[in-house]
Design an enzyme around this catalytic site. Structure first.
Site, mmCIF file in Angstrom:
data_model
loop_
_atom_site.group_PDB
_atom_site.id
_atom_site.type_symbol
_atom_site.label_atom_id
_atom_site.label_comp_id
_atom_site.label_asym_id
_atom_site.label_seq_id
_atom_site.Cartn_x
_atom_site.Cartn_y
_atom_site.Cartn_z
ATOM 1 N N PHE A 70 102.699 -25.587 66.556
ATOM 2 C CA PHE A 70 101.247 -25.816 66.427
ATOM 3 C C PHE A 70 100.422 -25.292 67.601
ATOM 4 C CE2 PHE A 70 103.591 -29.771 65.044
ATOM 5 C CZ PHE A 70 103.866 -29.313 63.767
ATOM 6 N N HIS A 71 100.798 -24.141 68.175
ATOM 7 C CA HIS A 71 100.094 -23.620 69.340
ATOM 8 C C HIS A 71 99.653 -22.166 69.177
ATOM 9 C CE1 HIS A 71 102.737 -26.736 71.659
ATOM 10 N NE2 HIS A 71 101.694 -27.314 71.094
#
Length: 544
Positions: A468-469
């Site tokens: 999730f980056h």
């Protein structure tokens, strides 16, 4: 609603909420914050463990998917992104991490003066309220809480001791600039509640008369006149509206939607824009390129004792007990979340600083946020901190409601493949070390058949997913760099009155979770903007 304001902020995520607060703080400027999603009124947003509920909730989550990834067996990888006040800080895993000193020094070396670690540290300190107390790198008066996990868990304690047995030192603070160590994470929580950027920054500012927040308002285009951003078009309630900006438009829509909005507005690779029927205002080939993300490799073990969250969540009594702990004491699993154990270390022998990060989760499921397994389980989630693979985000049509094409190109670089294999082997070594070893009943995934480098790499391709980056798609850099999109003050090259302030401007991915670094960047951007406002008059062409 006003037809014009001084500042329009597009996106109420980690950065947008900071800017809404800071730009309206002195009362001199009118500010409008546009958010495509609803208010953050969903209770599961505010309960720390609730991201298991919001992971697939289309009301507060964009629920994107990548293009089919050739390096990942043609799979389309699910990419959750926040679509509510607080953005992804309202649905993330709550991990409080800054990254490493060298990450920021490297940004400065790339031609971004003022972005070295020593330059950024005062803003990290400014934003945080750290329960570890004052220190040379810590802040204690800021709006964002960094809360330590006080309760000790048998699995996490065994993980820490096994890592120590492998030469990794124990630490209580991973945010000094030198991350190497093992311990418990700090979390963006306070008193058993999530502390999102909406809670920390936007909530205290909502009563100001010079700040307007419009939810369910999706920006569709930045209006550009003579290469100056003068307005934003957005859709709300099925209607199109236009809001003028007296001073600046600031895009805070994230590494996926900010480049999409730039491209739809005529700023991006000219060939791409022409191919999809978008206007070409300025050929900026770097818009949407340089996409980076942390690839998550999740090793799952069956645990020999019923001490995991799987055990609690599978029984009515267990769930009731968890609920009572939170209701009565604001403690227990609901107040902490899943990923408690932290580990930053070197997987490759040639690395001179940590190159991988572990999140030890006290439950297991086939996917993050999915239903837990019917056995006692835990998850060793490990990612390479500084991947060399690069992808892109590109519009697929002139329709602003159609998601862009997203292609991260995971495992494209040879270093990334070697690090992935080494990370899996390191996780297995820790699992096979006392006192963790007797707690690990069996390796559920990848399983005992994956032993050779090729077999391990196949597991990474078959089951790897985002942690999730996504970042880097409107990177900071000097004007002479053809792939740079913004300067070191986050102003879009070649356009007046337009900035991008979110993870997309990171030249390279930081070594860890991105929420806190993005909040720091927004604190810095607010100072840049206010400084410019103090020395520059309102441009005449938009003053009336």
């Amino acid at each position: 609603m006003n037809q014009a304001v001084d500042y329009i902020i597009v996106g109420a995520g980690s950065a947008g909420c900071v800017l809404a607060n800071r730009l309206s703080e002195n009362g001199k400027h009118s500010v409008c914050l546009l958010e495509a999603g609803p208010p953050d009124s969903n209770l599961w947003i505010h309960i720390p463990i609730g991201y298991g509920r919001t992971m697939f909730d289309k009301h507060v989550n964009w629920g994107f998917y990548t293009d089919p990834e050739p390096n990942m067996l043609g799979r389309r990888i699910y990419w959750p992104r926040g679509k509510t006040l607080g953005g992804s800080s309202s649905i993330n895993g709550l991990i409080y991490i800054r990254g490493q000193r060298q990450d920021y020094d490297h940004w400065a070396e790339l031609g971004n003066p003022g972005w070295g670690w020593d330059d950024c540290l005062p803003y990290f300190r400014k934003l945080e309220h750290n329960d570890l107390g004052p220190g040379p790198t810590r802040g204690t008066d800021g709006p964002l809480y960094a809360s330590s996990i006080r309760a000790r868990h048998e699995l996490v304690e065994a993980f820490i001791q096994s890592a120590e047995a492998n030469g990794i030192p124990r630490t209580d603070d991973f945010n000094t600039g030198d991350q190497e160590g093992v311990g418990y994470y700090q979390l963006t929580t306070h008193g058993g509640w999530r502390c999102s950027s909406a809670v920390a920054y936007l909530k205290p500012a909502r009563g100001r008369s010079n700040l307007e927040v419009i939810t369910r308002a999706q920006a569709t285009r930045v209006v550009l006149q003579n290469r100056r951003a003068t307005a934003v078009e957005y859709r709300v309630g099925g209607q199109m509206r236009t809001l003028r900006a007296n001073r600046e438009v600031i895009l805070c829509a994230g590494a996926l939607l900010s480049p999409q909005l730039l491209q739809l507005s005529g700023l991006g690779p000219a060939d791409l824009l022409r191919r999809h029927g978008a206007p070409v205002v300025l050929d900026l080939p770097g818009v949407g390129e340089n996409l980076q993300d942390h690839l998550q490799l999740r090793l799952i073990y069956e645990v020999s004792k019923p001490i995991t969250n799987n055990d609690q969540l599978r029984s009515l009594w267990g769930r009731a007990r968890m609920g009572l702990q939170w209701l009565l004491f604001r403690s227990g699993p609901l107040a902490i979340g899943i990923n408690q154990g932290a580990l930053f270390c070197r997987a490759l022998p040639e690395s001179d600083r940590p190159d991988v990060q572990f999140h030890l989760g006290t439950l297991s499921a086939d996917l993050a946020g999915a239903r837990v397994h019917d056995f006692s389980g835990c998850t060793y989630s490990v990612c390479q901190l500084r991947p060399e693979s690069r992808g892109h985000v590109r519009i697929q049509s002139p329709d602003p409601l159609q998601p862009p094409s997203m292609r991260p190109n995971y495992l494209d670089a040879e270093l990334d493949r070697r690090t992935a294999i080494a990370a899996v082997r390191l996780a297995r070594r820790i699992a096979d070390t006392e006192p963790m070893k007797p707690l690990m009943k069996r390796e559920y995934r990848p399983g005992p058949d994956a032993r050779s480098d090729d077999e391990i790499l196949h597991f990474c391709r078959e089951h790897g997913a985002t942690i999730f980056h996504p970042t880097g798609t409107a990177r900071m850099g000097v004007r002479t760099d053809p792939m740079a999109v913004v300067d070191h003050h986050m102003k879009v090259h070649g356009v007046d009155g337009l900035r991008v302030v979110d993870g997309s401007v990171m030249p390279t991915l930081v070594s860890g979770n991105t929420n806190v670094p993005i909040i720091m960047m927004a604190e810095r951007a607010a100072e840049f903007i206010l400084t410019d406002a103090g020395r520059a008059p309102v441009p005449q062409e938009v003053a009336h």
